[in-house]
Design a protein around this motif. Sequence first.
Motif, short mmCIF file in Angstrom:
data_model
loop_
_atom_site.label_atom_id
_atom_site.label_comp_id
_atom_site.label_asym_id
_atom_site.label_seq_id
_atom_site.Cartn_x
_atom_site.Cartn_y
_atom_site.Cartn_z
N LEU A 16 0.93 -1.26 0.00
CA LEU A 16 -0.04 -0.12 -0.01
C LEU A 16 0.85 1.29 -0.13
CD1 LEU A 16 -2.49 -1.44 2.57
CD2 LEU A 16 -2.75 -1.47 0.15
N SER A 17 0.18 2.49 -0.16
CA SER A 17 0.83 3.75 -0.26
C SER A 17 1.96 4.06 0.92
CB SER A 17 0.12 4.69 -0.74
OG SER A 17 -0.79 5.13 0.20
N ASP A 18 1.49 3.71 1.99
CA ASP A 18 2.08 3.89 3.32
C ASP A 18 3.25 2.79 3.64
OD1 ASP A 18 0.59 1.82 4.15
OD2 ASP A 18 -0.12 2.59 5.82
N GLY A 19 3.39 1.96 2.71
CA GLY A 19 4.34 0.94 2.96
C GLY A 19 4.00 -0.33 3.71
N SER A 20 2.71 -0.31 4.20
CA SER A 20 2.24 -1.51 4.65
C SER A 20 1.75 -2.59 3.59
CB SER A 20 0.75 -1.43 5.43
OG SER A 20 -0.11 -0.94 4.94
N GLU A 21 2.09 -4.00 4.05
CA GLU A 21 1.88 -4.93 2.90
C GLU A 21 0.70 -5.88 3.43
OE1 GLU A 21 5.62 -6.93 2.91
OE2 GLU A 21 6.45 -5.17 2.30
N VAL A 22 0.08 -6.50 2.37
CA VAL A 22 -1.03 -7.33 2.54
C VAL A 22 -0.75 -8.43 1.48
CG1 VAL A 22 -3.38 -7.72 2.08
CG2 VAL A 22 -2.48 -5.48 3.07
N VAL A 23 -0.89 -9.77 2.04
CA VAL A 23 -0.85 -10.91 1.20
C VAL A 23 -2.26 -11.58 0.73
CG1 VAL A 23 0.20 -13.02 0.90
CG2 VAL A 23 1.51 -11.72 1.94
N THR A 24 -2.49 -11.57 -0.48
CA THR A 24 -3.75 -12.16 -0.92
C THR A 24 -3.51 -12.90 -2.16
OG1 THR A 24 -5.92 -11.32 -1.52
CG2 THR A 24 -4.29 -10.16 -2.23
N ARG A 25 -4.79 -13.49 -2.47
CA ARG A 25 -4.51 -14.42 -3.80
C ARG A 25 -5.33 -13.85 -4.90
NH1 ARG A 25 -2.62 -19.32 -3.30
NH2 ARG A 25 -4.05 -20.24 -4.92
N SER A 26 -4.84 -13.99 -6.06
CA SER A 26 -5.51 -13.13 -7.35
C SER A 26 -4.90 -13.59 -8.52
CB SER A 26 -4.90 -11.67 -7.38
OG SER A 26 -5.39 -10.85 -8.27
N THR A 27 -5.90 -13.37 -9.36
CA THR A 27 -5.53 -13.95 -11.13
C THR A 27 -4.53 -12.76 -11.56
OG1 THR A 27 -7.49 -13.07 -11.87
CG2 THR A 27 -7.53 -15.11 -11.21
N MET A 28 -4.41 -11.76 -11.06
CA MET A 28 -3.63 -10.51 -11.56
C MET A 28 -2.15 -11.08 -11.91
SD MET A 28 -2.25 -6.93 -9.80
CE MET A 28 -3.89 -6.57 -9.56
N LYS A 29 -1.70 -10.50 -13.34
CA LYS A 29 -0.49 -10.94 -13.50
C LYS A 29 0.46 -9.88 -13.00
CE LYS A 29 -2.01 -13.30 -17.68
NZ LYS A 29 -2.15 -13.30 -19.07
N THR A 30 1.53 -10.49 -12.53
CA THR A 30 2.50 -9.38 -11.83
C THR A 30 3.89 -9.80 -12.07
OG1 THR A 30 2.47 -10.39 -9.77
CG2 THR A 30 0.91 -8.55 -9.94
N LYS A 31 4.86 -9.03 -11.81
CA LYS A 31 6.21 -9.27 -12.05
C LYS A 31 6.68 -9.72 -10.74
CE LYS A 31 7.64 -6.35 -15.59
NZ LYS A 31 8.75 -5.18 -16.04
N ASP A 32 7.22 -10.84 -10.34
CA ASP A 32 7.83 -11.15 -8.95
C ASP A 32 6.83 -11.36 -7.87
OD1 ASP A 32 7.60 -8.45 -8.47
OD2 ASP A 32 9.74 -8.46 -7.87
N GLY A 33 5.38 -11.38 -8.37
CA GLY A 33 4.15 -11.34 -7.45
C GLY A 33 4.13 -10.26 -6.49
N VAL A 34 4.54 -9.03 -6.67
CA VAL A 34 4.16 -8.00 -5.90
C VAL A 34 3.57 -6.94 -6.87
CG1 VAL A 34 5.39 -6.22 -4.96
CG2 VAL A 34 6.39 -8.63 -4.67
N TYR A 35 2.49 -6.32 -6.14
CA TYR A 35 1.84 -5.37 -6.66
C TYR A 35 1.65 -3.75 -5.77
CZ TYR A 35 -2.07 -2.43 -8.17
OH TYR A 35 -2.96 -1.24 -8.71
N LYS A 36 2.10 -2.79 -6.27
CA LYS A 36 2.20 -1.61 -5.43
C LYS A 36 1.25 -0.84 -5.73
CE LYS A 36 7.53 -1.84 -5.25
NZ LYS A 36 8.66 -1.44 -5.82
N ALA A 37 0.41 -0.41 -4.82
CA ALA A 37 -0.76 0.34 -4.99
C ALA A 37 -0.48 1.62 -4.78
CB ALA A 37 -1.90 -0.16 -3.96
N GLU A 38 -0.84 2.61 -5.98
CA GLU A 38 -0.67 4.05 -5.67
C GLU A 38 -1.73 4.88 -4.91
OE1 GLU A 38 -0.21 5.41 -9.72
OE2 GLU A 38 1.73 4.13 -9.94
N VAL A 39 -3.02 4.09 -4.83
CA VAL A 39 -4.23 4.72 -4.31
C VAL A 39 -4.83 3.61 -3.32
CG1 VAL A 39 -6.29 6.08 -4.84
CG2 VAL A 39 -4.44 6.40 -6.27
N ASP A 40 -5.11 4.16 -2.14
CA ASP A 40 -5.90 3.44 -1.30
C ASP A 40 -6.71 3.90 -0.25
OD1 ASP A 40 -4.21 4.24 0.64
OD2 ASP A 40 -2.75 2.65 0.25
#
Length: 74
Positions: A16-40
């Motif tokens: 998330l934008s404040d640096g906190s992390e959440v692990v979830t399951r998704s069908t989203m295609k990401t590089k190295d399994g990490v998604y950086k959210a700009e807006v939350d």
Amino acid sequence: MKKGIHPEYKEVKVILSDGSEVVTRSTMKTKDGVYKAEVDSKNHPFYIGSQKMMSAAGRVEQFNRRFGKKAAKK
């Protein structure tokens, strides 16, 4: 389930934008399994209350000033 028609469902770490992390399951295609959210919910104007609201009456008034009929000259 039919094989070969479903997207891969895997774990994704969302940062998330404040640096906190959440692990979830998704069908989203990401590089190295990490998604950086700009807006939350911690920085979006809708959630933090800084969104500019305009009343419906104000919108009608603005429309009439801009596009309304001009007063007839006598």
